[in-house]
Enzyme design. Structure first.
Site, mmCIF file in Angstrom:
data_model
loop_
_atom_site.group_PDB
_atom_site.id
_atom_site.type_symbol
_atom_site.label_atom_id
_atom_site.label_comp_id
_atom_site.label_asym_id
_atom_site.label_seq_id
_atom_site.Cartn_x
_atom_site.Cartn_y
_atom_site.Cartn_z
ATOM 1 N N GLY A 167 6.806 47.267 -4.136
ATOM 2 C CA GLY A 167 8.064 46.908 -4.787
ATOM 3 C C GLY A 167 8.289 45.402 -4.868
ATOM 4 O O GLY A 167 8.911 44.936 -5.807
ATOM 5 N N PHE A 168 7.776 44.688 -3.872
ATOM 6 C CA PHE A 168 8.049 43.253 -3.831
ATOM 7 C C PHE A 168 6.838 42.473 -3.322
ATOM 8 O O PHE A 168 6.092 42.982 -2.481
ATOM 9 C CB PHE A 168 9.244 42.973 -2.913
ATOM 10 C CG PHE A 168 10.496 43.654 -3.372
ATOM 11 C CD1 PHE A 168 11.344 43.043 -4.292
ATOM 12 C CD2 PHE A 168 10.803 44.934 -2.921
ATOM 13 C CE1 PHE A 168 12.484 43.698 -4.735
ATOM 14 C CE2 PHE A 168 11.939 45.601 -3.369
ATOM 15 C CZ PHE A 168 12.784 44.976 -4.285
ATOM 16 N N GLY A 169 6.696 41.260 -3.826
ATOM 17 C CA GLY A 169 5.678 40.362 -3.305
ATOM 18 C C GLY A 169 6.186 39.669 -2.047
ATOM 19 O O GLY A 169 7.356 39.810 -1.679
ATOM 20 N N GLY A 170 5.285 38.967 -1.383
ATOM 21 C CA GLY A 170 5.675 38.120 -0.259
ATOM 22 C C GLY A 170 6.029 38.840 1.024
ATOM 23 O O GLY A 170 6.718 38.285 1.876
ATOM 24 N N ASP B 50 1.526 44.576 -11.959
ATOM 25 C CA ASP B 50 2.401 45.533 -11.273
ATOM 26 C C ASP B 50 3.461 46.051 -12.223
ATOM 27 O O ASP B 50 4.285 45.280 -12.712
ATOM 28 C CB ASP B 50 3.071 44.846 -10.077
ATOM 29 C CG ASP B 50 2.084 44.604 -8.952
ATOM 30 O OD1 ASP B 50 1.491 45.588 -8.479
ATOM 31 O OD2 ASP B 50 1.895 43.434 -8.562
ATOM 32 N N GLY C 116 -0.864 37.897 -4.474
ATOM 33 C CA GLY C 116 0.113 37.216 -5.317
ATOM 34 C C GLY C 116 0.485 35.877 -4.722
ATOM 35 O O GLY C 116 0.037 34.816 -5.167
ATOM 36 N N SER D 65 -2.263 38.776 -8.310
ATOM 37 C CA SER D 65 -1.158 39.606 -8.773
ATOM 38 C C SER D 65 -0.179 38.740 -9.559
ATOM 39 O O SER D 65 0.460 37.836 -9.009
ATOM 40 C CB SER D 65 -0.444 40.256 -7.583
ATOM 41 O OG SER D 65 0.744 40.867 -8.043
ATOM 42 N N GLY E 246 -1.019 43.638 -0.873
ATOM 43 C CA GLY E 246 0.200 43.319 -0.137
ATOM 44 C C GLY E 246 -0.074 42.515 1.115
ATOM 45 O O GLY E 246 -0.840 42.948 1.977
ATOM 46 N N GLY E 247 0.499 41.317 1.177
ATOM 47 C CA GLY E 247 0.366 40.501 2.382
ATOM 48 C C GLY E 247 -1.038 39.969 2.608
ATOM 49 O O GLY E 247 -1.387 39.622 3.742
ATOM 50 N N MET F 186 -2.275 50.544 -0.085
ATOM 51 C CA MET F 186 -1.167 49.576 -0.003
ATOM 52 C C MET F 186 -1.058 49.059 1.440
ATOM 53 O O MET F 186 -1.008 49.842 2.383
ATOM 54 C CB MET F 186 0.156 50.219 -0.411
ATOM 55 C CG MET F 186 0.308 50.535 -1.904
ATOM 56 S SD MET F 186 0.008 49.152 -3.023
ATOM 57 C CE MET F 186 1.259 47.969 -2.494
ATOM 58 N N MET G 11 3.574 51.748 -10.655
ATOM 59 C CA MET G 11 4.510 52.251 -9.647
ATOM 60 C C MET G 11 5.584 53.014 -10.403
ATOM 61 O O MET G 11 6.729 52.566 -10.536
ATOM 62 C CB MET G 11 5.092 51.074 -8.841
ATOM 63 C CG MET G 11 4.119 50.547 -7.797
ATOM 64 S SD MET G 11 4.529 48.882 -7.241
ATOM 65 C CE MET G 11 3.584 47.928 -8.402
ATOM 66 N N HIS H 99 -4.242 41.568 -11.618
ATOM 67 C CA HIS H 99 -3.469 42.714 -11.156
ATOM 68 C C HIS H 99 -2.079 42.679 -11.788
ATOM 69 O O HIS H 99 -1.343 41.696 -11.647
ATOM 70 C CB HIS H 99 -3.381 42.664 -9.626
ATOM 71 C CG HIS H 99 -2.755 43.843 -8.994
ATOM 72 N ND1 HIS H 99 -3.433 45.034 -8.775
ATOM 73 C CD2 HIS H 99 -1.499 44.045 -8.509
ATOM 74 C CE1 HIS H 99 -2.625 45.892 -8.177
ATOM 75 N NE2 HIS H 99 -1.443 45.323 -8.006
HETATM 76 C C1 DX5 Z 1 3.833 44.974 -4.387
HETATM 77 C C2 DX5 Z 1 2.771 44.755 -5.408
HETATM 78 C C3 DX5 Z 1 1.810 43.683 -5.071
HETATM 79 C C4 DX5 Z 1 2.426 42.321 -4.862
HETATM 80 C C5 DX5 Z 1 1.614 41.618 -3.809
HETATM 81 O O1 DX5 Z 1 4.511 46.126 -4.727
HETATM 82 O O2 DX5 Z 1 2.022 45.959 -5.590
HETATM 83 O O3 DX5 Z 1 0.759 43.630 -6.027
HETATM 84 O O4 DX5 Z 1 2.472 41.537 -6.023
HETATM 85 O O5 DX5 Z 1 2.202 40.416 -3.486
HETATM 86 P P1 DX5 Z 1 1.789 39.543 -2.211
HETATM 87 O O6 DX5 Z 1 0.325 39.211 -2.368
HETATM 88 O O7 DX5 Z 1 2.672 38.362 -2.312
HETATM 89 O O8 DX5 Z 1 2.031 40.384 -1.002
HETATM 90 ZN ZN ZN Z 2 0.237 45.912 -6.868
#
Ligand code: DX5
Ligand code: ZN
Length: 212
Positions: free
Chosen positions: A142-145, A35, A194, A8, A173-174, A137, A68, A33
């Protein structure tokens, strides 16, 4: 089914995006990927079609575009033109998912149906014959990590049981080496990651660890 790894780009260093893409391409990424966030469906903003187009020019790896967006319909053709191989939209906001899937196919892209952690598998069940991929999902988008939501794996198991054998089931995610193993055991075959990839200096090792 072979496990495909989709780094990602949200977690990449955007000032050095070209080098980041090259590093995961060399390390064996199967997809990239992307986003795309609108600040409405999710409380964040990210890249738009202009950036996706630049990414497509920089790589031969197919782009897996995760929209999104509150209102994805009007943007499907734009992202297809920008170079998306797969275009995914959230079932929660689609008034007519089947029409949107057809629109994506008419633009020459693969269609992916995305489900938030709180959305039941049955929201996708009527469309399994029409889509190319379901994205489950494993965090709130919305956010990575963020922390992996293990309950989402029940949905993966159910969809794998019901789906045609060629359907890609993607988790996002995660994802780290441990949760990747659990997701694959549940029936996922496309892993978005990501932090677990761009947070590691050695991209090859990171991708290999996810493949298991
Ligand atoms: C979150 C995104 C993911 C995100 C995953 O809304 O859809 O693609 O980048 O990030 P990680 O792998 O760090 O959870
Ligand atoms: Zn994504």
């Amino acid at each position: 089914m072979d496990v495909k790894i989709a780094p990602s780009l949200l977690a990449a260093d955007w000032l050095r995006l070209g080098e980041e893409i090259e590093s995961v391409e060399k390390a064996g990424a199967d997809l990239l990927h992307c986003d795309v966030m609108d600040g409405h469906l999710v409380p964040n903003l990210s890249m738009g079609p202009h950036v996706v187009e630049a990414i497509a020019r920089a790589t031969r790896v197919p782009l897996d575009v995760h929209l999104m967006l509150d209102n994805p319909g009007p943007y499907v053709a734009t992202f297809a033109r920008a170079g998306a191989a797969t275009i995914g939209f959230h079932v929660e906001v689609a008034r007519e998912p089947r029409a949107l899937i057809e629109r994506i196919h008419a633009c020459g892209a693969r269609a992916s149906l995305t489900l938030n952690p709180g959305t039941p598998a049955r929201a996708a069940e009527d469309y399994l014959d029409a889509v190319d991929q379901v994205l489950v999902m494993t965090v709130h988008p919305g956010f990575g990590g963020q922390e992996f939501i293990a309950e989402a794996l029940d949905k993966v198991r159910r969809l794998r049981r019901l789906a045609p054998s060629t359907l890609d089931i993607e988790v996002d995610g995660g994802i780290n080496p441990r949760t990747a193993r659990e997701a694959v055991a549940a029936g996922a075959n496309v892993l978005v990651a990501g932090t677990a990839i761009f947070g590691c200096r050695d991209r090859q090792q990171a991708i290999q660890a996810l493949r298991g």
